[in-house]
Design a protein around this motif. Structure first.
Motif: not given
Length: 243
Positions: A230-240
């Protein structure tokens, strides 16, 4: 000039303090001003310092991710120098204790050959040659400086390609250490990512891009696999990658 602007993608998106950010901005302004004024010799000096700053940030990440290898690479240094390199609070402290070209021995830790390291460090010799009175202006045309910038950026690209495993190690350490939101310094995951990943590791846009390809499935068997993903997914969404 367009080729030179690419270096911004390789420099950190945030710094330990405002003075570091101001320093990098000063170097870019010095490069741009002298380039536009056709003072190419001085433009090259400023761009060289930007290049060496990039190398410093890369070595900082190597020290963070490969500490045992980093310590072994200091064999032969005086004990005082070893201690200062091991405890340096910012990447810029490395050069207080090393000859400029010596920093490249740590780049070998990411799999670069001696020949490649020689290519990376050749700009130091060139800089030393023009930083002393010689009676010659080596970069006296736009063609000269543009060719030099292209060569520097080629080597930055080469270093960056070797850095991906190190960057993935930095990301994995962050994910494992921050799987439990109860221990976060900040309540919002985006703020925690900035504070515990982007900022301390001096991540650039290129570093972030490399981490978007991290194989999160490698952590599927971890006890906190759910929160980690979940944290990694947030990272991917926040830093395209688009910016």
């Amino acid at each position: 000039m367009d080729e030179a602007t690419r270096i911004h993608d390789y420099l950190p998106t945030s710094y330990a303090d405002k003075s570091e950010e101001a320093y990098i901005r000063f170097l870019w302004d010095a490069f741009e001003t002298n380039y536009n004024a056709e003072k190419y010799e001085f433009a090259n000096l400023a761009f060289h310092l930007l290049y060496m700053s990039y190398v410093c940030f890369s070595v900082w990440q190597i020290r963070a991710a490969r500490r045992a290898d980093f310590d072994n690479a200091m064999v032969g240094f005086q004990r005082e120098v070893e201690n200062k390199l091991a405890t340096a609070e910012t990447p810029f402290k490395f050069f207080e204790n090393l000859k400029e070209s010596a920093i490249f021995r740590f780049i070998k830790l990411v799999g670069c050959s001696n020949e490649q390291v020689g290519e990376f460090s050749k700009f130091v010799k060139q800089r030393n040659r023009i930083a002393h009175p010689s009676g010659n202006v080596f970069f006296n045309s736009k063609e000269n400086i543009d060719e030099q910038i292209e060569k520097v950026m080629t080597e930055i690209d080469n270093i960056q390609r070797h850095m991906t495993p190190v960057l993935h190690d930095c990301l994995q350490t962050f994910l494992l250490e921050n799987a439990d939101a109860e221990v976060w310094e900040y309540s919002l995951p985006e703020d925690q990512i900035d504070a515990a990943l982007i900022h301390p590791y001096y991540f650039s846009h290129k570093d972030i891009d490399a981490c978007l390809d991290f194989d999160i499935s490698a952590l599927d068997k971890h006890a906190d696999a759910g929160p980690i993903r979940e944290l990694f997914d947030i990272f991917k969404v926040g830093y395209p990658p688009d910016r």
